[in-house]
Design a protein around this motif. Structure first.
Motif, PDB file in Angstrom:
ATOM      1  N   ALA A   1       0.541  -4.320   0.580  1.00  0.00           N
ATOM      2  CA  ALA A   1      -0.044  -2.828   0.051  1.00  0.00           C
ATOM      3  C   ALA A   1      -1.236  -3.424  -0.419  1.00  0.00           C
ATOM      4  O   ALA A   1      -1.634  -4.292  -0.828  1.00  0.00           O
TER       5      ALA A   1
ATOM      6  N   LYS B   1       4.227   4.356   8.064  1.00  0.00           N
ATOM      7  CA  LYS B   1       2.710   5.111   7.909  1.00  0.00           C
ATOM      8  C   LYS B   1       2.279   5.835   8.950  1.00  0.00           C
ATOM      9  O   LYS B   1       1.825   6.848   8.873  1.00  0.00           O
TER      10      LYS B   1
ATOM     11  N   MET C   1       6.190  -1.479  -3.134  1.00  0.00           N
ATOM     12  CA  MET C   1       6.115  -1.326  -1.646  1.00  0.00           C
ATOM     13  C   MET C   1       6.293  -2.894  -1.236  1.00  0.00           C
ATOM     14  O   MET C   1       6.544  -2.879   0.067  1.00  0.00           O
TER      15      MET C   1
ATOM     16  N   ALA D   1       2.089  -0.768  -6.334  1.00  0.00           N
ATOM     17  CA  ALA D   1       2.016  -1.655  -5.177  1.00  0.00           C
ATOM     18  C   ALA D   1       3.243  -2.759  -4.887  1.00  0.00           C
ATOM     19  O   ALA D   1       3.682  -3.059  -3.750  1.00  0.00           O
TER      20      ALA D   1
ATOM     21  N   VAL E   1       0.182  -8.207  -2.786  1.00  0.00           N
ATOM     22  CA  VAL E   1      -0.700  -7.058  -3.067  1.00  0.00           C
ATOM     23  C   VAL E   1      -2.147  -7.603  -2.854  1.00  0.00           C
ATOM     24  O   VAL E   1      -2.515  -8.412  -3.451  1.00  0.00           O
TER      25      VAL E   1
ATOM     26  N   PRO F   1      -0.008   0.690   3.274  1.00  0.00           N
ATOM     27  CA  PRO F   1      -0.331   1.679   2.512  1.00  0.00           C
ATOM     28  C   PRO F   1      -1.592   1.280   1.525  1.00  0.00           C
ATOM     29  O   PRO F   1      -1.859   0.097   1.241  1.00  0.00           O
TER      30      PRO F   1
END
Length: 258
Positions: A49, A208, A196, A193, A12, A96
């Motif tokens: 993410a 996405k 994800m 996050a 992340v 994302p």
């Protein structure tokens, strides 16, 4: 002083706008650093993410630096270069993007919040579109996106008055997904996050694109686009892959319960 902080932890990335003394206003130098940070994240395949937030608890960002604009003109309000347009920098992100809205998001800051794929907010968050108050038309998408997110009548009310929208109402209207106490905002964003990161990064990119491209079209064209992408993609997926992922979901659920 570093105007944009970038942290990467366990798949992340977190980008923090770091001008708290100026309510994280989007100066030219900050926008340039934000673009560089976004490029860094895009190039790092270990990142699944991205979280975007502001330093402190007062502001996500107050938008473009009006003092700076007074000296250089309004070019950035309609710029299409990701180095100077932070909405473009985020829109080009293949993974994302979670907006962790920690304080006020005003005008250009509101537009930056809308550029995130999803938004969560602290109780300190407030949104305002003051374009009409200062006599500038939006150039980063707010006039088109806001009505799609909260409905035409509500968007008109906000844009024609410049009134603030509090976090609770923003959640009720569907602008943000969840509202948290200030000290719980970033832990919640990180937890979201982290969920994800359990999804294949290349698949996240495909999904996405499917959602965002379809959202920009009418329903019939969006459905046609889904079919165009889905047919060849699913033809390459083996049932063995599906079964192994199904078992992985079951195992993950067991671990979460245990």
């Amino acid at each position: 002083m570093t105007l944009v902080l970038l942290d990467k932890t366990d798949g992340v990335a977190t980008i923090t706008l770091n001008r708290p003394e100026a309510m994280n206003a989007l100066s030219k130098d900050l926008r340039r650093e934000l673009c560089a940070a976004c490029q860094d994240v895009r190039d790092d395949r270990s990142i699944h993410a991205l979280i975007v937030t502001g330093a402190g608890e007062r502001a996500f960002t107050a938008g473009l630096d009006l003092k700076e604009l007074g000296e250089s003109g309004l070019g950035p309000a309609n710029d299409r270069d990701a180095a100077t347009n932070p909405v473009f920098a985020l829109s080009e992100m293949p993974i994302p993007v979670i907006g962790a809205i920690n304080g006020v998001a005003i005008t250009g800051g509101f537009e930056l919040a809308l550029a995130c794929d999803m938004r969560i907010a602290s109780t300190n968050a407030r949104f305002a579109d003051t374009h009409a108050r200062v006599g500038i038309t939006p150039g980063w998408g707010l006039s088109q996106k806001l009505s799609r997110f909260i409905g035409l009548s509500r968007a008109c009310e906000l844009s024609f008055t410049g009134q603030f929208l509090d976090a609770k109402t923003a959640c009720e209207w569907g602008l943000v997904n969840h509202v948290y106490d200030p000290d719980q905002l970033m832990p919640a964003a990180l937890a979201l996050a982290q969920d994800m990161t359990t999804i294949d990064r290349d698949f996240l990119k495909v999904y996405k694109d499917l959602i965002m491209t379809g959202f920009e079209r009418n329903l019939a064209d969006g459905m046609a686009y889904e079919n165009q992408i889905s047919l060849p993609y699913n033809a390459d997926v083996s049932m063995e892959d599906v079964e192994s992922r199904r078992l992985a979901i079951i195992e993950r659920g067991r671990k979460l319960k245990g």
